[in-house]
Design a protein around this motif. Structure first.
Motif, mmCIF file in Angstrom:
data_model
loop_
_atom_site.group_PDB
_atom_site.id
_atom_site.type_symbol
_atom_site.label_atom_id
_atom_site.label_comp_id
_atom_site.label_asym_id
_atom_site.label_seq_id
_atom_site.Cartn_x
_atom_site.Cartn_y
_atom_site.Cartn_z
ATOM 1 N N ARG A 135 0.594 -20.101 2.650
ATOM 2 C CA ARG A 135 0.902 -19.704 4.027
ATOM 3 C C ARG A 135 1.224 -18.215 4.099
ATOM 4 N NH1 ARG A 135 1.518 -23.547 7.659
ATOM 5 N NH2 ARG A 135 1.412 -25.670 6.929
ATOM 6 N N GLU A 136 1.020 -17.697 5.295
ATOM 7 C CA GLU A 136 1.428 -16.339 5.618
ATOM 8 C C GLU A 136 2.190 -16.414 6.934
ATOM 9 O OE1 GLU A 136 -1.554 -13.174 5.238
ATOM 10 O OE2 GLU A 136 -0.952 -12.525 7.242
ATOM 11 N N SER A 137 3.303 -15.710 7.003
ATOM 12 C CA SER A 137 4.092 -15.647 8.235
ATOM 13 C C SER A 137 4.307 -14.196 8.607
ATOM 14 C CB SER A 137 5.459 -16.309 8.054
ATOM 15 O OG SER A 137 5.319 -17.691 7.877
ATOM 16 N N TYR A 138 4.086 -13.912 9.871
ATOM 17 C CA TYR A 138 4.312 -12.576 10.405
ATOM 18 C C TYR A 138 5.236 -12.715 11.597
ATOM 19 C CZ TYR A 138 3.470 -8.235 12.915
ATOM 20 O OH TYR A 138 3.634 -7.051 13.570
ATOM 21 N N ARG A 139 6.280 -11.916 11.624
ATOM 22 C CA ARG A 139 7.216 -11.931 12.747
ATOM 23 C C ARG A 139 7.439 -10.495 13.200
ATOM 24 N NH1 ARG A 139 7.512 -16.791 12.288
ATOM 25 N NH2 ARG A 139 8.691 -18.207 11.026
ATOM 26 N N ALA A 140 7.495 -10.332 14.520
ATOM 27 C CA ALA A 140 7.739 -9.009 15.091
ATOM 28 C C ALA A 140 8.672 -9.153 16.281
ATOM 29 C CB ALA A 140 6.434 -8.362 15.539
ATOM 30 N N VAL A 141 9.511 -8.145 16.452
ATOM 31 C CA VAL A 141 10.305 -8.026 17.669
ATOM 32 C C VAL A 141 9.667 -6.884 18.451
ATOM 33 C CG1 VAL A 141 12.571 -7.607 18.664
ATOM 34 C CG2 VAL A 141 12.380 -8.848 16.491
ATOM 35 N N LEU A 142 9.061 -7.238 19.567
ATOM 36 C CA LEU A 142 8.308 -6.283 20.363
ATOM 37 C C LEU A 142 9.218 -5.567 21.345
ATOM 38 C CD1 LEU A 142 5.250 -8.595 21.104
ATOM 39 C CD2 LEU A 142 5.581 -7.025 19.184
#
Length: 155
Positions: free
Chosen positions: A56-63
Motif C-alpha cells: 500500500r501507499e498512503s498520501y495525506r495532505a493538509v491543503l
C-alpha cells in the motif's frame, strides 16, 4: 441519490533515461516524494509506501484552509522495470471523490524509456475533475523528467 460516472485517459511520455531509472523513480519513496507531491507549496504532506504486490501507499495532505486530502493506493501487479498496476481513491474533506485503476508500462527505446500511463476512473456523486487530473498527472511527469535529468539533485 448516489451516482458514479466513468472515464479514462492515457498519457505517453519519453524519458531520457533507461527503464530501470524511470521505474526506480516510482519504486523508491524518496524519489517519488520529489516528483509526485503536487501540494508541497500548499501545506503539510505525508507519504508512506510499501512497494510490492499487495503493498500500500498512503498520501495525506493538509491543503489551503485546513482541508484534508488523502489518497490510498494498493499495488496489484509489479513487473520490475516493465509494469506497475495499482488502484487508488481520493478523499477530500471527508468525502470520497473518485477511485481509479492505473497501469503504467515502461519499455526501452535505446537508452531512453517510453512510458504509457492508462488511468480508468470512477467519479462519485457528480464529481468530475478529469482535465485537472490529466493536468496534474502531466505536471508530475514533468517533475519526474526533471528529477531524472538532475539525478535527484534539488531543482
Amino acid at each position: 441519490m448516489t451516482s458514479a460516472s466513468h472515464t479514462s485517459f492515457v498519457i505517453e511520455r519519453r524519458f531520457a533515461a533507461p527503464p530501470a531509472a524511470v521505474f526506480g523513480a516510482w519504486a523508491d519513496i524518496e524519489a517519488k516524494r520529489r516528483w509526485s507531491d503536487c501540494h508541497t507549496d500548499e501545506g503539510q504532506t505525508e507519504l508512506t509506501m510499501d512497494f510490492r504486490p499487495g503493498g500500500r501507499e498512503s498520501y495525506r495532505a493538509v491543503l489551503e484552509g485546513g482541508v484534508r486530502q488523502s489518497v490510498e493506493k494498493v499495488f496489484f501487479d509489479i513487473v520490475w522495470n516493465e509494469r506497475i498496476v495499482f488502484a487508488y481513491d481520493i478523499e477530500v474533506g471527508g468525502k470520497r471523490l473518485s477511485a481509479s485503476l492505473v497501469t503504467v508500462e515502461f519499455s526501452a527505446e535505446g537508452e531512453a524509456t517510453f512510458m504509457r500511463l492508462t488511468e480508468q476512473l470512477a467519479y462519485f456523486d457528480g464529481h468530475d475533475d478529469l482535465q485537472e487530473r490529466i493536468r496534474g498527472t502531466r505536471e508530475g511527469l514533468d517533475r519526474l523528467a526533471l528529477d531524472l535529468e538532475t539525478g535527484g539533485a534539488p531543482h
